[in-house]
Scaffold this motif. Sequence first.
Motif, PDB file in Angstrom:
ATOM      1  N   ALA A  33      -1.238 -26.436  28.940  1.00 24.98           N
ATOM      2  CA  ALA A  33      -2.077 -27.346  29.718  1.00 24.98           C
ATOM      3  C   ALA A  33      -3.458 -27.526  29.098  1.00 24.98           C
ATOM      4  O   ALA A  33      -4.154 -26.549  28.810  1.00 24.98           O
ATOM      5  CB  ALA A  33      -2.216 -26.826  31.138  1.00 24.98           C
ATOM      6  N   ASP A  34      -3.817 -28.770  28.875  1.00 26.32           N
ATOM      7  CA  ASP A  34      -5.150 -29.183  28.407  1.00 26.32           C
ATOM      8  C   ASP A  34      -5.486 -28.742  26.988  1.00 26.32           C
ATOM      9  O   ASP A  34      -6.608 -28.971  26.529  1.00 26.32           O
ATOM     10  CB  ASP A  34      -6.245 -28.658  29.355  1.00 26.32           C
ATOM     11  N   ARG A  35      -4.550 -28.138  26.273  1.00 26.49           N
ATOM     12  CA  ARG A  35      -4.870 -27.695  24.914  1.00 26.49           C
ATOM     13  C   ARG A  35      -4.869 -28.849  23.911  1.00 26.49           C
ATOM     14  O   ARG A  35      -5.583 -28.794  22.910  1.00 26.49           O
ATOM     15  CB  ARG A  35      -3.873 -26.632  24.440  1.00 26.49           C
ATOM     16  N   PHE A  36      -4.064 -29.881  24.196  1.00 28.65           N
ATOM     17  CA  PHE A  36      -3.898 -30.936  23.205  1.00 28.65           C
ATOM     18  C   PHE A  36      -4.072 -32.316  23.833  1.00 28.65           C
ATOM     19  O   PHE A  36      -3.629 -32.572  24.946  1.00 28.65           O
ATOM     20  CB  PHE A  36      -2.518 -30.849  22.552  1.00 28.65           C
ATOM     21  N   ARG A  37      -4.696 -33.179  23.067  1.00 34.47           N
ATOM     22  CA  ARG A  37      -4.778 -34.592  23.395  1.00 34.47           C
ATOM     23  C   ARG A  37      -3.738 -35.307  22.555  1.00 34.47           C
ATOM     24  O   ARG A  37      -3.681 -35.115  21.332  1.00 34.47           O
ATOM     25  CB  ARG A  37      -6.186 -35.098  23.073  1.00 34.47           C
ATOM     26  N   VAL A  38      -2.887 -36.116  23.172  1.00 35.35           N
ATOM     27  CA  VAL A  38      -1.836 -36.838  22.460  1.00 35.35           C
ATOM     28  C   VAL A  38      -2.204 -38.317  22.403  1.00 35.35           C
ATOM     29  O   VAL A  38      -2.480 -38.938  23.432  1.00 35.35           O
ATOM     30  CB  VAL A  38      -0.461 -36.659  23.134  1.00 35.35           C
ATOM     31  N   VAL A  39      -2.228 -38.853  21.179  1.00 25.74           N
ATOM     32  CA  VAL A  39      -2.564 -40.266  20.973  1.00 25.74           C
ATOM     33  C   VAL A  39      -1.373 -40.946  20.316  1.00 25.74           C
ATOM     34  O   VAL A  39      -1.057 -40.689  19.150  1.00 25.74           O
ATOM     35  CB  VAL A  39      -3.820 -40.425  20.096  1.00 25.74           C
ATOM     36  N   GLY A  40      -0.692 -41.801  21.059  1.00 25.51           N
ATOM     37  CA  GLY A  40       0.398 -42.582  20.498  1.00 25.51           C
ATOM     38  C   GLY A  40      -0.149 -43.789  19.748  1.00 25.51           C
ATOM     39  O   GLY A  40      -1.159 -44.371  20.141  1.00 25.51           O
ATOM     40  N   ILE A  41       0.515 -44.170  18.686  1.00 29.84           N
ATOM     41  CA  ILE A  41       0.056 -45.265  17.830  1.00 29.84           C
ATOM     42  C   ILE A  41       1.083 -46.387  17.829  1.00 29.84           C
ATOM     43  O   ILE A  41       2.266 -46.151  17.571  1.00 29.84           O
ATOM     44  CB  ILE A  41      -0.188 -44.774  16.389  1.00 29.84           C
ATOM     45  N   ASP A  42       0.622 -47.602  18.112  1.00 31.98           N
ATOM     46  CA  ASP A  42       1.474 -48.780  17.977  1.00 31.98           C
ATOM     47  C   ASP A  42       1.397 -49.253  16.530  1.00 31.98           C
ATOM     48  O   ASP A  42       0.362 -49.786  16.094  1.00 31.98           O
ATOM     49  CB  ASP A  42       0.992 -49.906  18.897  1.00 31.98           C
ATOM     50  N   LEU A  43       2.471 -49.081  15.781  1.00 30.67           N
ATOM     51  CA  LEU A  43       2.505 -49.602  14.418  1.00 30.67           C
ATOM     52  C   LEU A  43       2.675 -51.117  14.460  1.00 30.67           C
ATOM     53  O   LEU A  43       3.083 -51.673  15.491  1.00 30.67           O
ATOM     54  CB  LEU A  43       3.632 -48.933  13.632  1.00 30.67           C
ATOM     55  N   PRO A  44       2.356 -51.834  13.401  1.00 29.46           N
ATOM     56  CA  PRO A  44       2.423 -53.297  13.425  1.00 29.46           C
ATOM     57  C   PRO A  44       3.768 -53.822  13.928  1.00 29.46           C
ATOM     58  O   PRO A  44       4.831 -53.356  13.511  1.00 29.46           O
ATOM     59  CB  PRO A  44       2.204 -53.673  11.953  1.00 29.46           C
TER      60      PRO A  44
END
Length: 496
Positions: A33-44
């Motif tokens: 819990a709260d250890r990681f921030r996840v950022v998804g990326i929209d590729l072209p």
Amino acid sequence: MTAPDGTIFFLPGLGFDAVASAPLAAALESMAADRFRVVGIDLPGHGGSPDAPNGSVSALADRAVSVIEAEADGGPFFLAAHSMGGKVAALVADRILSGGANVFGLAGMVLLAPSPRTPEPMSDDKRAEMLSWVANGIISEDHAAEFVAQNVSTPLADDDERAAIAQVRLMSPLAWRRWLEEGSTEDVSTDVGPIDLPIVVLAGEDDDDLGVSAQPRLLDGVYPQARFVSLAATGHLLPYERPAEVAAEIVRLWDATVSVTPQLTPEWGRLIASERTAPEARGFLSRRAIADDPNYTPRALSPEQLTMLRALADRLVPQPESPRIDLAARVDDDLAIGRSDGWRNTGQPADVVAYRLGLDDLTSLWPADDRAEQDALIDGIVSGELNEFDAVGGSDWSGTKRQHWLDDVRTDLTRVWLSHPASMARVGYDGFATSGPATGPAGYVSVAADERDPWEPVELGSVASDGDDDDRDDDPHHDHPALNNARTVEENPAWI
């Protein structure tokens, strides 16, 4: 709220977008819990994002890098990449570690059935079938459902299946065709050399083309530190089929590498990532910050000699038990490739020969469990008082050769420690931010203890005053890199 330990940037596979990171984010939140921030990326062409200018893998990497540059906070991060995203991730990692991207902190990668740098294995019939699905425009719901079904070992839960199908249908037909006709067939192996990062590769046993049996062959020579994980009863769609297992491997790799390695504060990381730092400097600082391989095999020394060098390093450059830098392994790597300060005393043999002779000699004299006696031995060699003792094997290593060799070792170990970006921050050195392409005059305006220019990390002191109490942060003449630095540093015996 406590800041997260780091960020996971997720690069999805063909047909999927940032939404595909949701199962992983949920699994990480449940597990850590709260250890990681996840950022998804929209590729072209994915998730409604614009298509790339062309169908190359490099164009996909351009988009990924731009998102990472915008979202990175200066702290450590992993790349997590699935299928097509794995091929893109190789180019992204290469750019970051070479300094070509304005970002700092890449610490490892978790690859999920990644597409290789070479042409992706796929039958002509399969490629033709998938191309036919976009012959008349956007993929139909039936074909999107078929695509998802073909890539899993067992059917997904209803909500996951609907999310997966919706993402596939949202993908641009042009981007779909480009990947099948260009990106998946492109060979980028000449553009991306070996990437020496801590890496875990997960793949399913029921994945025909990019499964666990194929990955060691497909990635041979690409990731020297890669560890392969086999997932039973798993197809190709790991982000939805096995998010908990993927999350567990992320936590395991992070704890084995990032957590035991000295780290910079995000402010220092952002300074390295900024245009104040030249790409070449950013590249070598990025590579130096990578955690040492816990399974490092010596390349120039014998295992016994490396053990002796580690013991000596612990006395010459004391570090805490954790986090720490494997100084001896880094010196061994330097010896193996012939990297040195470029000189030696008259009569001394070549560096690698001297290290082998010196470490064998020291082993014969070393008091194994008594630190006071170890320090006394070191003092005796440095002062020359032990010169009358013959070296092991009756060689002529005794005398000043022993003394001069230890002088070189002390220099090498200190140099390696100080070259680590966390050590530079520890002693308050930010002179690396003096040669980048940022506009404005170079050099410090203020050179004084406990004072800093506005661009410098706040821990280095108060913003310099020009004779009154006005804050000079808004003065454009103070927004520039430094040429020199003089700082007071609080003593910390565990490090210095």
